[in-house]
Design a protein around this motif. Structure first.
Motif, PDB file in Angstrom:
ATOM      1  N   PHE A  20     -63.281  51.784  -9.423  1.00  0.00           N
ATOM      2  CA  PHE A  20     -61.739  51.066 -10.140  1.00  0.00           C
ATOM      3  C   PHE A  20     -60.777  50.675  -9.070  1.00  0.00           C
ATOM      4  O   PHE A  20     -60.608  51.408  -7.926  1.00  0.00           O
ATOM      5  CB  PHE A  20     -61.160  53.110 -10.292  1.00  0.00           C
ATOM      6  CG  PHE A  20     -61.857  53.399 -10.883  1.00  0.00           C
ATOM      7  CD1 PHE A  20     -62.415  53.092 -12.636  1.00  0.00           C
ATOM      8  CD2 PHE A  20     -63.384  54.177 -10.907  1.00  0.00           C
ATOM      9  CE1 PHE A  20     -63.080  54.045 -13.581  1.00  0.00           C
ATOM     10  CE2 PHE A  20     -63.904  55.428 -11.969  1.00  0.00           C
ATOM     11  CZ  PHE A  20     -63.801  55.441 -13.009  1.00  0.00           C
ATOM     12  N   VAL A  79     -62.119  52.448  -5.698  1.00  0.00           N
ATOM     13  CA  VAL A  79     -62.823  53.142  -5.116  1.00  0.00           C
ATOM     14  C   VAL A  79     -64.078  52.972  -6.081  1.00  0.00           C
ATOM     15  O   VAL A  79     -64.171  52.913  -7.319  1.00  0.00           O
ATOM     16  CB  VAL A  79     -62.118  53.985  -6.556  1.00  0.00           C
ATOM     17  CG1 VAL A  79     -63.123  55.463  -5.926  1.00  0.00           C
ATOM     18  CG2 VAL A  79     -61.222  54.843  -6.042  1.00  0.00           C
ATOM     19  N   GLU A 110     -71.187  67.449  -5.022  1.00  0.00           N
ATOM     20  CA  GLU A 110     -69.597  67.879  -4.825  1.00  0.00           C
ATOM     21  C   GLU A 110     -68.479  66.798  -5.249  1.00  0.00           C
ATOM     22  O   GLU A 110     -69.058  66.152  -5.960  1.00  0.00           O
ATOM     23  CB  GLU A 110     -69.609  67.725  -3.223  1.00  0.00           C
ATOM     24  CG  GLU A 110     -70.046  68.435  -2.858  1.00  0.00           C
ATOM     25  CD  GLU A 110     -69.716  68.000  -0.637  1.00  0.00           C
ATOM     26  OE1 GLU A 110     -69.111  68.773  -0.343  1.00  0.00           O
ATOM     27  OE2 GLU A 110     -70.328  67.338  -0.261  1.00  0.00           O
ATOM     28  N   GLY A 121     -65.935  64.474  -7.053  1.00  0.00           N
ATOM     29  CA  GLY A 121     -65.614  63.093  -6.346  1.00  0.00           C
ATOM     30  C   GLY A 121     -67.081  62.309  -5.865  1.00  0.00           C
ATOM     31  O   GLY A 121     -66.978  61.243  -5.459  1.00  0.00           O
ATOM     32  N   SER A 122     -67.831  63.131  -6.572  1.00  0.00           N
ATOM     33  CA  SER A 122     -69.305  62.612  -5.961  1.00  0.00           C
ATOM     34  C   SER A 122     -69.510  61.460  -6.814  1.00  0.00           C
ATOM     35  O   SER A 122     -70.538  60.394  -6.651  1.00  0.00           O
ATOM     36  CB  SER A 122     -70.533  63.140  -5.575  1.00  0.00           C
ATOM     37  OG  SER A 122     -70.858  63.425  -6.613  1.00  0.00           O
ATOM     38  N   LYS A 180     -70.326  62.247 -10.660  1.00  0.00           N
ATOM     39  CA  LYS A 180     -71.300  62.601 -11.497  1.00  0.00           C
ATOM     40  C   LYS A 180     -70.432  62.247 -12.724  1.00  0.00           C
ATOM     41  O   LYS A 180     -71.189  61.806 -13.733  1.00  0.00           O
ATOM     42  CB  LYS A 180     -71.542  64.035 -11.704  1.00  0.00           C
ATOM     43  CG  LYS A 180     -71.775  64.797 -10.055  1.00  0.00           C
ATOM     44  CD  LYS A 180     -72.109  65.675  -9.957  1.00  0.00           C
ATOM     45  CE  LYS A 180     -70.885  67.021 -10.282  1.00  0.00           C
ATOM     46  NZ  LYS A 180     -69.689  66.115  -9.082  1.00  0.00           N
ATOM     47  N   SER A 181     -69.301  62.723 -13.435  1.00  0.00           N
ATOM     48  CA  SER A 181     -68.415  62.281 -14.550  1.00  0.00           C
ATOM     49  C   SER A 181     -68.682  61.137 -14.758  1.00  0.00           C
ATOM     50  O   SER A 181     -69.086  60.482 -16.238  1.00  0.00           O
ATOM     51  CB  SER A 181     -67.162  62.900 -14.321  1.00  0.00           C
ATOM     52  OG  SER A 181     -67.463  64.355 -14.105  1.00  0.00           O
ATOM     53  N   THR A 182     -68.091  59.972 -13.577  1.00  0.00           N
ATOM     54  CA  THR A 182     -67.972  58.857 -14.471  1.00  0.00           C
ATOM     55  C   THR A 182     -69.757  57.588 -14.443  1.00  0.00           C
ATOM     56  O   THR A 182     -69.361  57.336 -15.685  1.00  0.00           O
ATOM     57  CB  THR A 182     -68.116  57.879 -12.594  1.00  0.00           C
ATOM     58  OG1 THR A 182     -66.856  58.521 -12.188  1.00  0.00           O
ATOM     59  CG2 THR A 182     -67.333  56.708 -13.101  1.00  0.00           C
ATOM     60  N   HIS A 237     -71.301  71.764 -10.546  1.00  0.00           N
ATOM     61  CA  HIS A 237     -70.977  72.556  -8.771  1.00  0.00           C
ATOM     62  C   HIS A 237     -72.967  72.779  -8.483  1.00  0.00           C
ATOM     63  O   HIS A 237     -73.150  73.262  -7.975  1.00  0.00           O
ATOM     64  CB  HIS A 237     -70.304  72.322  -8.777  1.00  0.00           C
ATOM     65  CG  HIS A 237     -68.958  71.898  -8.644  1.00  0.00           C
ATOM     66  ND1 HIS A 237     -68.379  71.550  -9.998  1.00  0.00           N
ATOM     67  CD2 HIS A 237     -69.007  70.767  -8.111  1.00  0.00           C
ATOM     68  CE1 HIS A 237     -67.373  70.640  -9.685  1.00  0.00           C
ATOM     69  NE2 HIS A 237     -68.079  69.559  -7.900  1.00  0.00           N
TER      70      HIS A 237
HETATM   71  N1  LIG Z   1     -60.155  56.201 -13.376  1.00  0.00           N
HETATM   72  C1  LIG Z   1     -60.281  56.199 -12.456  1.00  0.00           C
HETATM   73  N2  LIG Z   1     -59.400  55.768 -11.176  1.00  0.00           N
HETATM   74  C2  LIG Z   1     -59.563  55.723 -10.561  1.00  0.00           C
HETATM   75  N3  LIG Z   1     -60.345  56.565  -9.608  1.00  0.00           N
HETATM   76  C3  LIG Z   1     -61.094  57.130  -9.861  1.00  0.00           C
HETATM   77  C4  LIG Z   1     -61.394  57.111 -11.770  1.00  0.00           C
HETATM   78  N4  LIG Z   1     -61.942  58.310 -12.377  1.00  0.00           N
HETATM   79  C5  LIG Z   1     -62.345  58.648 -11.010  1.00  0.00           C
HETATM   80  N5  LIG Z   1     -62.162  57.809 -10.069  1.00  0.00           N
HETATM   81  C6  LIG Z   1     -62.687  58.545  -8.547  1.00  0.00           C
HETATM   82  O1  LIG Z   1     -64.500  58.280  -8.404  1.00  0.00           O
HETATM   83  C7  LIG Z   1     -64.847  59.257  -7.965  1.00  0.00           C
HETATM   84  C8  LIG Z   1     -65.826  59.650  -8.356  1.00  0.00           C
HETATM   85  O2  LIG Z   1     -64.838  61.064  -9.853  1.00  0.00           O
HETATM   86  P1  LIG Z   1     -65.886  61.807 -10.395  1.00  0.00           P
HETATM   87  O3  LIG Z   1     -64.943  62.303 -11.302  1.00  0.00           O
HETATM   88  O4  LIG Z   1     -66.909  60.648 -10.829  1.00  0.00           O
HETATM   89  O5  LIG Z   1     -66.025  62.503  -9.462  1.00  0.00           O
HETATM   90  P2  LIG Z   1     -67.105  64.164  -9.994  1.00  0.00           P
HETATM   91  O6  LIG Z   1     -68.458  63.951  -9.498  1.00  0.00           O
HETATM   92  O7  LIG Z   1     -67.419  64.443 -11.472  1.00  0.00           O
HETATM   93  O8  LIG Z   1     -66.527  64.937  -9.788  1.00  0.00           O
HETATM   94  P3  LIG Z   1     -65.777  67.151  -9.104  1.00  0.00           P
HETATM   95  O9  LIG Z   1     -67.423  67.217  -9.503  1.00  0.00           O
HETATM   96  O10 LIG Z   1     -64.853  67.047  -9.084  1.00  0.00           O
HETATM   97  O11 LIG Z   1     -66.377  66.926 -11.403  1.00  0.00           O
HETATM   98  C9  LIG Z   1     -63.368  60.357  -7.455  1.00  0.00           C
HETATM   99  O12 LIG Z   1     -62.927  59.514  -5.677  1.00  0.00           O
HETATM  100  C10 LIG Z   1     -62.416  60.038  -8.072  1.00  0.00           C
HETATM  101  O13 LIG Z   1     -61.069  60.081  -7.556  1.00  0.00           O
END
Ligand SMILES: Nc1ncnc2c1ncn2[C@@H]1O[C@H](COP(=O)(O)OP(=O)(O)OP(=O)(O)O)[C@@H](O)[C@H]1O
Ligand SMILES: [Mg+2]
Length: 352
Positions: free
Chosen positions: A41, A48, A69, A71-72, A74-76, A234
Motif C-alpha cells: 500500500f 507498506v 500478531e 499487523g502481520s 492476515k486480513s490483507t 490471534h
Molecule cells: N489500506 C491500507 N493502507 C495502508 N496500509 C494498510 C492498509 N491495510 C492494511 N495496512 C497495513 O498493512 C499491515 C497489515 O495489515 P493487516 O490488517 O493485514 O494485518 P492483520 O494481521 O490482519 O492485523 P490485525 O490482527 O490487527 O487484524 C499493517 O501494517 C496495516 O497497517
C-alpha cells in the motif's frame, strides 16, 4: 518458480480425515491458491508491505488457520482472496481461475465464489436493513433466487441453517445479541454458496460462552456443506481447534506451516515458539513449570522490514548469518515447514 515459491508450493496437501473426504491418494481439489503474493500500500510515509511473498493453497473441505500478531498481514491476505485489495505481484487463483488481474466488472460475478465473515458483526451489517433484507442482499446481487417468494424461502432456510428462528428476519441488527448477529453474518456468507469462506477473527468480539457456540456452528456447517475455510485468528488455541493445517505470519510472510499437532508439539520457528509459550496451559503444574519467551523490541515497520531474516531484530537466537540471508520456507518434517536458517536448532536453544 523461485526458491520460496517452490518451498511452500506444497502447503496444502494434507487432507482432513473426517467423513466423506477424499483419501490422501486422491488429494482434494485446490479451491484457492496464492502464489508469491505481494500486496503493498503506497502511503505518504512510504510503501507498506502488508503482504510480501505469501504462497498458500486451500483445498476443498479443509480449514487453513492463519495466525500472527496484529499487523502481520492476515486480513490483507484474506482480502486478496476476495480480490478486495489489488495484488502488487504474484497471483490469486480461485476455483480454477486466475483472477489476479480481473477488472472490477468481471469480478462482480466472481465475488460470489469467496465470502467473508468479519470480526465485528455489528459493523458488517447495515443497521437500517432488517435481518431478512441483509441476508437477501447477496441473493439479489447475484440473482440467485427467482422472485420474492423464493427469496423469502431461501432466507428462512439460511436462518435455520445458522440456528436462528425465521421471525428474526423482521428485526434489525440492534435488536439481536452479538452471537445472533454473527450468525446472521454467517448466513449472509452462505447465501451465495461460496467455494471459500474467509473467517476474519469471527469470534474475537464475542463473549467466551458464545465463542464456543459459534465455533461449533462453523464446524457443523463445514461438515454438512463441505465448506472450505480460511480461518484468521490471534487466538492460537482457537486455530488449533478449528484447523486442519495452520500457517504463522510475521511481517507479511508465512514463517511456519504445518498441522496444528506438528506445530504445537514441535514448533520449528523461534517466532512460533514465542507465540506458543505465551498460551496459558490448563494444568497448573505444567503452567508453573513453563517459561515464557519474551520477545524484545517492537514489530518493525512493514514500510522498511529488516534485511535478511525479518524476525532477526526480535529473535532471541539471531546470529550474524541471519542478517545476510532471507530464509525460505523449508521442510523440517513432511508437510511441516519453517523459514529459519537454524529452524529446530534455534528453538531447542531457547529451552522453553
Ligand atoms: N489500506 C491500507 N493502507 C495502508 N496500509 C494498510 C492498509 N491495510 C492494511 N495496512 C497495513 O498493512 C499491515 C497489515 O495489515 P493487516 O490488517 O493485514 O494485518 P492483520 O494481521 O490482519 O492485523 P490485525 O490482527 O490487527 O487484524 C499493517 O501494517 C496495516 O497497517
Ligand atoms: Mg486483521
Amino acid at each position: 518458480m523461485n526458491q520460496r515459491q517452490r518451498a511452500d508450493h506444497e502447503l496444502g496437501t494434507v487432507v482432513p480425515a473426517d467423513g466423506g473426504m477424499p483419501t490422501q491418494r486422491e488429494p482434494a481439489e485446490v479451491v484457492a491458491e496464492l502464489d508469491d503474493l505481494a500486496v503493498w500500500f503506497p502511503t505518504p510515509t512510504g510503501v507498506v508491505r502488508a503482504v510480501d511473498g505469501v504462497s498458500l493453497r486451500v483445498r476443498r473441505g479443509e480449514t487453513l488457520g492463519l495466525v500472527g500478531e496484529s499487523g502481520s498481514g492476515k486480513s490483507t491476505t484474506g482480502l486478496a482472496l476476495l480480490r478486495l485489495v489489488e495484488p502488487t505481484s504474484g497471483s490469486v487463483r480461485v476455483a480454477g481461475q486466475d483472477v489476479t488481474r480481473w477488472s472490477r466488472r468481471r469480478l462482480r460475478a466472481f465475488r460470489r465464489r469467496v465470502a467473508m465473515v468479519f470480526q465485528d458483526p455489528q459493523a458488517s451489517l447495515d443497521p437500517r436493513l432488517t435481518i431478512g433484507a441483509s441476508i437477501a442482499e447477496p441473493l439479489i446481487v447475484h440473482r440467485l433466487t427467482d422472485g420474492g417468494a423464493a427469496r423469502r424461502r431461501r432466507v428462512d432456510e439460511l436462518l435455520g441453517m445458522v440456528g436462528l428462528r425465521s421471525d428474526l428476519a423482521d428485526r434489525h441488527p440492534h435488536e439481536l445479541s452479538g452471537g445472533q448477529r454473527q450468525r446472521v453474518g454467517i448466513a449472509r456468507a452462505l447465501a451465495g454458496e461460496p467455494d471459500l469462506i474467509v473467517l476474519d477473527e469471527p469470534i474475537a468480539s464475542l463473549d467466551l460462552s458464545v465463542q464456543a457456540q459459534i465455533m461449533n456452528l462453523l464446524r457443523r456447517l463445514q461438515r454438512e456443506l463441505r465448506l472450505t475455510y480460511l480461518f484468521i485468528a490471534h487466538d492460537l488455541a482457537a486455530v488449533e481447534h478449528m484447523s486442519d493445517r495452520m500457517a504463522v505470519m510475521y511481517l507479511g510472510r508465512i514463517v511456519e506451516s504445518g498441522t496444528p499437532a506438528q506445530i504445537w508439539r514441535d514448533p520449528a520457528h523461534p517466532y512460533t515458539a514465542a507465540l506458543l509459550s505465551a498460551v496459558p496451559v490448563a494444568d497448573p503444574q505444567v503452567e508453573r513449570g513453563r517459561r515464557r519467551i519474551i520477545l524484545g523490541g517492537d514489530v518493525p515497520s512493514p514500510v522498511d522490514p529488516p534485511g535478511g531474516c525479518r524476525f532477526r531484530t526480535r529473535c532471541p537466537q539471531a546470529r550474524p548469518a541471519c542478517a545476510e540471508t532471507d530464509p525460505v520456507l523449508t521442510e523440517v518434517d513432511p508437510n511441516h515447514r519453517a523459514a529459519c536458517l537454524f529452524a529446530r536448532e534455534a528453538v531447542r536453544a531457547m529451552r522453553w
